[in-house]
Design an enzyme around this catalytic site. Structure first.
Site, PDB file in Angstrom:
ATOM      1  N   SER A   1      13.550   8.318  -0.687  1.00 26.84           N
ATOM      2  CA  SER A   1      13.420   7.313   0.285  1.00 26.84           C
ATOM      3  C   SER A   1      14.395   7.067   1.372  1.00 26.84           C
ATOM      4  O   SER A   1      15.779   6.835   0.867  1.00 26.84           O
ATOM      5  CB  SER A   1      12.892   5.771  -0.127  1.00 26.84           C
ATOM      6  OG  SER A   1      12.670   4.851   0.792  1.00 26.84           O
TER       7      SER A   1
ATOM      8  N   SER B   1      14.478   4.220   3.146  1.00 26.47           N
ATOM      9  CA  SER B   1      14.448   2.843   3.426  1.00 26.47           C
ATOM     10  C   SER B   1      15.563   2.100   3.429  1.00 26.47           C
ATOM     11  O   SER B   1      16.002   1.145   3.932  1.00 26.47           O
ATOM     12  CB  SER B   1      13.074   2.057   2.865  1.00 26.47           C
ATOM     13  OG  SER B   1      12.036   2.647   3.246  1.00 26.47           O
TER      14      SER B   1
ATOM     15  N   THR C   1       5.437   1.470  -1.009  1.00 31.13           N
ATOM     16  CA  THR C   1       5.096   2.985  -0.288  1.00 31.13           C
ATOM     17  C   THR C   1       4.100   3.298  -1.299  1.00 31.13           C
ATOM     18  O   THR C   1       3.791   2.672  -2.472  1.00 31.13           O
ATOM     19  CB  THR C   1       6.065   3.605   0.146  1.00 31.13           C
ATOM     20  OG1 THR C   1       5.718   4.778   0.715  1.00 31.13           O
ATOM     21  CG2 THR C   1       7.276   3.784  -1.080  1.00 31.13           C
TER      22      THR C   1
ATOM     23  N   LYS D   1       0.428   0.391  -2.003  1.00 32.47           N
ATOM     24  CA  LYS D   1       0.108  -0.226  -0.934  1.00 32.47           C
ATOM     25  C   LYS D   1      -1.227  -1.101  -0.975  1.00 32.47           C
ATOM     26  O   LYS D   1      -1.424  -2.463  -0.891  1.00 32.47           O
ATOM     27  CB  LYS D   1       0.012   0.288   0.531  1.00 32.47           C
ATOM     28  CG  LYS D   1       1.215   0.799   0.890  1.00 32.47           C
ATOM     29  CD  LYS D   1       1.177   1.710   2.208  1.00 32.47           C
ATOM     30  CE  LYS D   1       2.384   2.438   2.586  1.00 32.47           C
ATOM     31  NZ  LYS D   1       2.346   3.158   3.949  1.00 32.47           N
TER      32      LYS D   1
ATOM     33  N   ASN E   1       2.571  -3.044   3.259  1.00 33.85           N
ATOM     34  CA  ASN E   1       3.749  -2.355   2.964  1.00 33.85           C
ATOM     35  C   ASN E   1       4.935  -3.508   2.920  1.00 33.85           C
ATOM     36  O   ASN E   1       5.851  -2.835   2.721  1.00 33.85           O
ATOM     37  CB  ASN E   1       3.918  -1.223   3.922  1.00 33.85           C
ATOM     38  CG  ASN E   1       4.307  -1.730   5.293  1.00 33.85           C
ATOM     39  OD1 ASN E   1       4.096  -3.084   5.710  1.00 33.85           O
ATOM     40  ND2 ASN E   1       4.651  -1.000   6.461  1.00 33.85           N
TER      41      ASN E   1
ATOM     42  N   ASP F   1       2.920  -0.575   9.398  1.00 30.66           N
ATOM     43  CA  ASP F   1       2.922   0.850   9.784  1.00 30.66           C
ATOM     44  C   ASP F   1       2.113   0.907  11.171  1.00 30.66           C
ATOM     45  O   ASP F   1       2.883   1.850  11.842  1.00 30.66           O
ATOM     46  CB  ASP F   1       1.968   1.642   8.674  1.00 30.66           C
ATOM     47  CG  ASP F   1       2.690   1.670   7.376  1.00 30.66           C
ATOM     48  OD1 ASP F   1       3.855   1.859   7.451  1.00 30.66           O
ATOM     49  OD2 ASP F   1       1.955   2.076   6.433  1.00 30.66           O
TER      50      ASP F   1
ATOM     51  N   ALA G   1      -8.100  10.480   6.450  1.00 28.80           N
ATOM     52  CA  ALA G   1      -8.635   9.038   6.095  1.00 28.80           C
ATOM     53  C   ALA G   1      -8.408   8.460   5.177  1.00 28.80           C
ATOM     54  O   ALA G   1      -8.923   7.845   4.325  1.00 28.80           O
ATOM     55  CB  ALA G   1     -10.395   9.641   6.306  1.00 28.80           C
TER      56      ALA G   1
ATOM     57  N   GLY H   1      -4.645   6.120   3.342  1.00 29.53           N
ATOM     58  CA  GLY H   1      -4.421   4.654   3.672  1.00 29.53           C
ATOM     59  C   GLY H   1      -3.514   4.670   4.771  1.00 29.53           C
ATOM     60  O   GLY H   1      -3.552   3.509   5.729  1.00 29.53           O
ATOM     61  N   ALA H   2      -2.800   5.468   5.440  1.00 28.91           N
ATOM     62  CA  ALA H   2      -2.256   5.566   6.516  1.00 28.91           C
ATOM     63  C   ALA H   2      -2.977   5.539   7.853  1.00 28.91           C
ATOM     64  O   ALA H   2      -2.753   4.590   8.761  1.00 28.91           O
ATOM     65  CB  ALA H   2      -1.264   6.954   6.772  1.00 28.91           C
TER      66      ALA H   2
HETATM   67  P1  NDP Z   1      -3.434   9.447   1.173  1.00 29.82           P
HETATM   68  O1  NDP Z   1      -3.234   9.786   0.149  1.00 29.82           O
HETATM   69  O2  NDP Z   1      -3.761   7.929   1.341  1.00 29.82           O
HETATM   70  O3  NDP Z   1      -4.344  10.116   2.229  1.00 29.82           O
HETATM   71  C1  NDP Z   1      -4.322  11.651   2.183  1.00 29.82           C
HETATM   72  C2  NDP Z   1      -4.917  12.027   3.431  1.00 29.82           C
HETATM   73  O4  NDP Z   1      -4.733  13.465   3.529  1.00 29.82           O
HETATM   74  C3  NDP Z   1      -6.440  12.152   3.020  1.00 29.82           C
HETATM   75  O5  NDP Z   1      -7.620  11.764   4.083  1.00 29.82           O
HETATM   76  C4  NDP Z   1      -6.613  13.806   2.576  1.00 29.82           C
HETATM   77  O6  NDP Z   1      -8.004  14.067   2.586  1.00 29.82           O
HETATM   78  C5  NDP Z   1      -5.890  14.390   3.463  1.00 29.82           C
HETATM   79  N1  NDP Z   1      -5.320  15.653   2.861  1.00 29.82           N
HETATM   80  C6  NDP Z   1      -4.511  15.776   1.892  1.00 29.82           C
HETATM   81  N2  NDP Z   1      -4.162  17.284   1.773  1.00 29.82           N
HETATM   82  C7  NDP Z   1      -4.919  17.897   2.763  1.00 29.82           C
HETATM   83  C8  NDP Z   1      -4.928  19.177   3.241  1.00 29.82           C
HETATM   84  N3  NDP Z   1      -4.047  20.335   2.347  1.00 29.82           N
HETATM   85  N4  NDP Z   1      -5.628  19.616   4.035  1.00 29.82           N
HETATM   86  C9  NDP Z   1      -6.390  18.439   4.678  1.00 29.82           C
HETATM   87  N5  NDP Z   1      -6.261  17.270   4.508  1.00 29.82           N
HETATM   88  C10 NDP Z   1      -5.492  16.870   3.614  1.00 29.82           C
HETATM   89  O7  NDP Z   1      -1.820   9.355   2.129  1.00 29.82           O
HETATM   90  P2  NDP Z   1      -1.273   8.345   3.199  1.00 29.82           P
HETATM   91  O8  NDP Z   1      -2.683   7.956   3.990  1.00 29.82           O
HETATM   92  O9  NDP Z   1      -0.716   7.260   2.541  1.00 29.82           O
HETATM   93  O10 NDP Z   1      -0.317   9.097   4.020  1.00 29.82           O
HETATM   94  C11 NDP Z   1      -0.573  10.202   4.651  1.00 29.82           C
HETATM   95  C12 NDP Z   1       0.610  10.721   5.475  1.00 29.82           C
HETATM   96  O11 NDP Z   1       1.322   9.841   6.177  1.00 29.82           O
HETATM   97  C13 NDP Z   1       1.714  11.253   4.525  1.00 29.82           C
HETATM   98  O12 NDP Z   1       2.256  12.374   4.926  1.00 29.82           O
HETATM   99  C14 NDP Z   1       2.853   9.937   4.647  1.00 29.82           C
HETATM  100  O13 NDP Z   1       4.077  10.609   4.215  1.00 29.82           O
HETATM  101  C15 NDP Z   1       2.705   9.582   6.032  1.00 29.82           C
HETATM  102  N6  NDP Z   1       2.994   8.131   6.224  1.00 29.82           N
HETATM  103  C16 NDP Z   1       4.180   8.076   7.119  1.00 29.82           C
HETATM  104  C17 NDP Z   1       4.655   6.805   7.558  1.00 29.82           C
HETATM  105  C18 NDP Z   1       5.919   6.757   8.220  1.00 29.82           C
HETATM  106  O14 NDP Z   1       6.407   5.619   8.423  1.00 29.82           O
HETATM  107  N7  NDP Z   1       6.270   7.659   8.970  1.00 29.82           N
HETATM  108  C19 NDP Z   1       3.870   5.609   6.844  1.00 29.82           C
HETATM  109  C20 NDP Z   1       2.719   6.089   6.122  1.00 29.82           C
HETATM  110  C21 NDP Z   1       2.457   7.200   5.685  1.00 29.82           C
HETATM  111  P3  NDP Z   1      -9.124  13.965   1.468  1.00 29.82           P
HETATM  112  O15 NDP Z   1      -9.708  12.227   1.793  1.00 29.82           O
HETATM  113  O16 NDP Z   1     -10.170  14.889   1.621  1.00 29.82           O
HETATM  114  O17 NDP Z   1      -8.350  13.811   0.031  1.00 29.82           O
END
Ligand code: NDP
Length: 285
Positions: free
Chosen positions: A17, A19, A64, A68, A89, A105, A131, A133-134
């Site tokens: 991290s 942070s 994180t 969350k 967060n 976020d 779709a 958490g982010a």
């Molecule tokens: P989640 O685990 O909640 O969601 C992951 C998503 O990615 C799901 O929609 C999943 O689809 C999809 N996914 C995973 N692997 C693949 C793949 N190979 N091909 C297509 N779709 C895929 O994660 P978060 O929403 O929490 O985080 C998502 C990203 O955002 C991460 O990379 C995280 O590091 C980043 N982030 C960055 C922040 C910042 O401050 N810069 C803050 C918060 C997040 P399915 O539903 O089909 O499984």
């Protein structure tokens, strides 16, 4: 020296991290006497560890992956944006001892796009990949910027459809004609469509992977933004460059901006984010 106020980021894993670095740079810059640590907290220990942290004088916690949603349930009260996101967060102890949960976020992303990179969102067609958490955390702040369309495309199609349906009925003061603004679908439905901004909110970049995108999906002068970040350009940032994006960016700026909003919530002082972004950028080149 007076005792330092205690803050921490909880996550699992948490070793890499950025942070603690970001918050200690903010603290130096604004002359705040605080200590901010990274704590590896598995989901099953979250509530107990958070309670203990606050009991022993902790003032605030960032949460994180994968905490969350648990932080959302843990908070005694929630900001409006945390209620939309159904994820928290940032936790802060209020004067009356209750714990407030916020989600910074979305505002972090919007600030990085619009203030740091001058990417306007009003009237634009936005595509969000993923779709999880982010995505949930960024939809309402993006809606508030008045884009003409937000499409959520996800591997598991029904998650995108359900999320879009939830936000289609959102009751936002001052918003009209929300119906049809947010649409959920699978990647296959993106054929023959174009977008002005594509946001990658999948975690595919973490395994150097890329969601399947049809050719010509990025409009002329369109931009790409990967919420993920790393020392090297992510697969999606590279895809944007190869597809002639006007800008193809990663989420380091969002990370710093969401941290600044949490810092403000805790300390009531706004740090200068650009100097911190510049420093972190220079360290990864
Ligand atoms: P989640 O685990 O909640 O969601 C992951 C998503 O990615 C799901 O929609 C999943 O689809 C999809 N996914 C995973 N692997 C693949 C793949 N190979 N091909 C297509 N779709 C895929 O994660 P978060 O929403 O929490 O985080 C998502 C990203 O955002 C991460 O990379 C995280 O590091 C980043 N982030 C960055 C922040 C910042 O401050 N810069 C803050 C918060 C997040 P399915 O539903 O089909 O499984």
């Amino acid at each position: 020296m007076s005792e330092q106020d205690k803050y921490a980021v909880f996550g699992y894993p948490i070793k890499h991290s950025k942070s603690p670095r970001i918050h200690s740079l903010f603290a130096q810059q604004t002359d705040q006497n605080l200590v901010y640590t990274a704590e590896e907290v598995p989901a099953e220990n979250f509530a107990e560890t958070a309670k203990d942290f606050f009991k022993h004088g902790g003032c605030g916690i960032n949460c994180t992956v994968p905490l969350k949603e648990l932080a959302f349930k843990f908070a005694d009260q929630l900001t409006e944006r945390a209620q939309f996101a159904k994820a928290v967060n940032t936790l802060v102890v209020e004067i009356d001892g209750r714990v407030l949960g916020d989600n910074t976020d979305g505002v972090g992303l919007v600030r990085d796009l619009t203030v740091n990179h001058h990417i306007g969102l009003a009237g634009k067609r936005l595509l969000i990949l993923g779709a999880g958490g982010a995505t949930r955390g960024i939809i309402e702040p993006l809606m508030a910027e008045n884009p003409v369309q937000i499409v959520i495309a996800n591997r598991t199609v029904e998650k995108a459809i359900n999320m879009a349906a939830e936000f289609a009925n959102v009751d936002l003061p001052g918003f009209k004609n929300l119906e049809g603004l947010v649409h959920g679908c699978g990647f296959a439905e993106l054929e023959n469509r174009q977008f002005d901004l594509i946001l990658n909110a999948t975690s595919a970049s973490l395994s150097n992977d890329l969601p399947p995108l049809p050719p010509n999906i990025l409009a002329e002068n369109g931009c790409c933004y990967d919420l993920a970040y790393g020392n090297e350009p992510t697969a999606f940032v590279k895809w944007g460059l190869e597809n002639h994006a006007a800008k193809s960016l990663d989420g380091l700026g969002m990370l710093v901006e969401q941290a600044a909003e949490a810092f403000y919530l805790w300390r009531k002082v706004q740090p200068n984010t650009q100097t911190v972004i510049n420093l972190l950028n220079s360290e990864r080149k």
